[in-house]
Design a protein around this motif. Structure first.
Motif, PDB file in Angstrom:
ATOM      1  N   LYS A  53       0.821  -1.213   0.000  1.00 28.73           N
ATOM      2  CA  LYS A  53       0.000   0.000   0.000  1.00 28.73           C
ATOM      3  C   LYS A  53       0.854   1.262   0.000  1.00 28.73           C
ATOM      4  O   LYS A  53       0.564   2.218  -0.710  1.00 28.73           O
ATOM      5  N   LEU A  54       1.894   1.274   0.813  1.00 26.37           N
ATOM      6  CA  LEU A  54       2.696   2.478   1.012  1.00 26.37           C
ATOM      7  C   LEU A  54       3.595   2.787  -0.182  1.00 26.37           C
ATOM      8  O   LEU A  54       3.681   3.936  -0.624  1.00 26.37           O
ATOM      9  N   PHE A  55       4.248   1.763  -0.710  1.00 25.32           N
ATOM     10  CA  PHE A  55       5.245   1.971  -1.769  1.00 25.32           C
ATOM     11  C   PHE A  55       4.873   1.336  -3.109  1.00 25.32           C
ATOM     12  O   PHE A  55       5.617   1.475  -4.085  1.00 25.32           O
ATOM     13  N   GLY A  56       3.773   0.615  -3.160  1.00 25.91           N
ATOM     14  CA  GLY A  56       3.385  -0.042  -4.398  1.00 25.91           C
ATOM     15  C   GLY A  56       4.317  -1.171  -4.784  1.00 25.91           C
ATOM     16  O   GLY A  56       4.492  -1.444  -5.970  1.00 25.91           O
ATOM     17  N   LEU A  57       4.880  -1.855  -3.797  1.00 31.82           N
ATOM     18  CA  LEU A  57       5.831  -2.943  -4.046  1.00 31.82           C
ATOM     19  C   LEU A  57       5.283  -4.272  -3.548  1.00 31.82           C
ATOM     20  O   LEU A  57       4.515  -4.308  -2.595  1.00 31.82           O
ATOM     21  N   GLY A  58       5.733  -5.338  -4.173  1.00 34.68           N
ATOM     22  CA  GLY A  58       5.423  -6.670  -3.676  1.00 34.68           C
ATOM     23  C   GLY A  58       4.146  -7.261  -4.239  1.00 34.68           C
ATOM     24  O   GLY A  58       3.489  -6.683  -5.101  1.00 34.68           O
ATOM     25  N   PRO A  59       3.782  -8.420  -3.703  1.00 36.96           N
ATOM     26  CA  PRO A  59       2.645  -9.168  -4.248  1.00 36.96           C
ATOM     27  C   PRO A  59       1.287  -8.527  -3.988  1.00 36.96           C
ATOM     28  O   PRO A  59       0.302  -8.910  -4.608  1.00 36.96           O
ATOM     29  N   THR A  60       1.211  -7.559  -3.077  1.00 36.83           N
ATOM     30  CA  THR A  60      -0.064  -6.897  -2.784  1.00 36.83           C
ATOM     31  C   THR A  60      -0.019  -5.425  -3.159  1.00 36.83           C
ATOM     32  O   THR A  60      -0.713  -4.600  -2.575  1.00 36.83           O
ATOM     33  N   ALA A  61       0.793  -5.098  -4.165  1.00 37.96           N
ATOM     34  CA  ALA A  61       1.037  -3.704  -4.531  1.00 37.96           C
ATOM     35  C   ALA A  61      -0.201  -3.017  -5.077  1.00 37.96           C
ATOM     36  O   ALA A  61      -0.788  -3.454  -6.056  1.00 37.96           O
ATOM     37  N   THR A  62      -0.602  -1.948  -4.401  1.00 39.13           N
ATOM     38  CA  THR A  62      -1.646  -1.060  -4.907  1.00 39.13           C
ATOM     39  C   THR A  62      -1.148   0.374  -4.925  1.00 39.13           C
ATOM     40  O   THR A  62      -1.632   1.171  -5.701  1.00 39.13           O
ATOM     41  N   GLY A  63      -0.189   0.682  -4.061  1.00 39.51           N
ATOM     42  CA  GLY A  63       0.270   2.058  -3.906  1.00 39.51           C
ATOM     43  C   GLY A  63      -0.785   2.878  -3.185  1.00 39.51           C
ATOM     44  O   GLY A  63      -1.936   2.462  -3.048  1.00 39.51           O
ATOM     45  N   LEU A  64      -0.383   4.032  -2.699  1.00 41.27           N
ATOM     46  CA  LEU A  64      -1.302   4.885  -1.953  1.00 41.27           C
ATOM     47  C   LEU A  64      -2.460   5.377  -2.805  1.00 41.27           C
ATOM     48  O   LEU A  64      -3.608   5.403  -2.347  1.00 41.27           O
ATOM     49  N   ASP A  65      -2.174   5.755  -4.051  1.00 41.50           N
ATOM     50  CA  ASP A  65      -3.250   6.251  -4.916  1.00 41.50           C
ATOM     51  C   ASP A  65      -4.295   5.178  -5.186  1.00 41.50           C
ATOM     52  O   ASP A  65      -5.498   5.430  -5.112  1.00 41.50           O
TER      53      ASP A  65
END
Length: 150
Positions: free
Chosen positions: A31-43
């Motif tokens: 969520k925070l950085f948009g990294l990894g298998p659960t990447a969504t990013g803040l936006d």
């Protein structure tokens, strides 16, 4: 007061902290950085929250991402474990009610079985504390549970 808890209990608490901490660091970093298998990013996560009708979704996204990332790291280290676990428990209770409960029980259908489990594990750490294998115990002298009887 002498410590009456067994070593196996301390290892058990450490393993529970490891399981919960890793899950939340991975989800928080996504969520925070948009990294990894659960990447969504803040936006992306803020957009998701906005779609649910959460007020101030951008602020809520940052708050949740920080609770999951920093809280997960604190739980892993056993630092301020009860507080970090309490914040994680609230996070999972809200996720369960807002997102997953309407989908039913099964996680395969987006249901609440996983978030409910994470909520209960975090709540258990609120009651258990961090155990002996923790920063709380090593540095702050905290993390003890209620002594066992018998």
């Amino acid at each position: 007061m002498p410590e009456t808890r067994s070593t196996s209990t301390d290892w058990g608490i450490a393993l529970v902290r490891l399981a919960l901490g890793v899950i939340f660091v991975v989800h928080g970093v996504g969520k925070l950085f948009g990294l990894g298998p659960t990447a969504t990013g803040l936006d992306g996560f803020a957009g998701f929250l906005g779609g649910l009708g959460v007020p101030l979704p951008e602020l809520a996204a940052v708050g949740v991402a920080l609770v999951e990332t920093v809280g997960g790291l604190f739980v892993l280290a056993g630092l301020l474990t009860r507080y970090a676990a309490a914040l994680i428990a609230v996070d999972m209770l809200v996720a369960t009610i807002l997102v997953h409960f309407p989908q039913g029980f099964a996680v395969s259908n987006g249901g609440y079985e996983f978030t409910l489990t994470l909520f209960l594990v975090a709540l258990a750490l609120v009651f258990l504390g961090s155990g002996a294998l923790s920063v709380d115990r090593a540095v702050l002298g905290r993390g003890r549970t209620v002594p066992t009887v018998g």
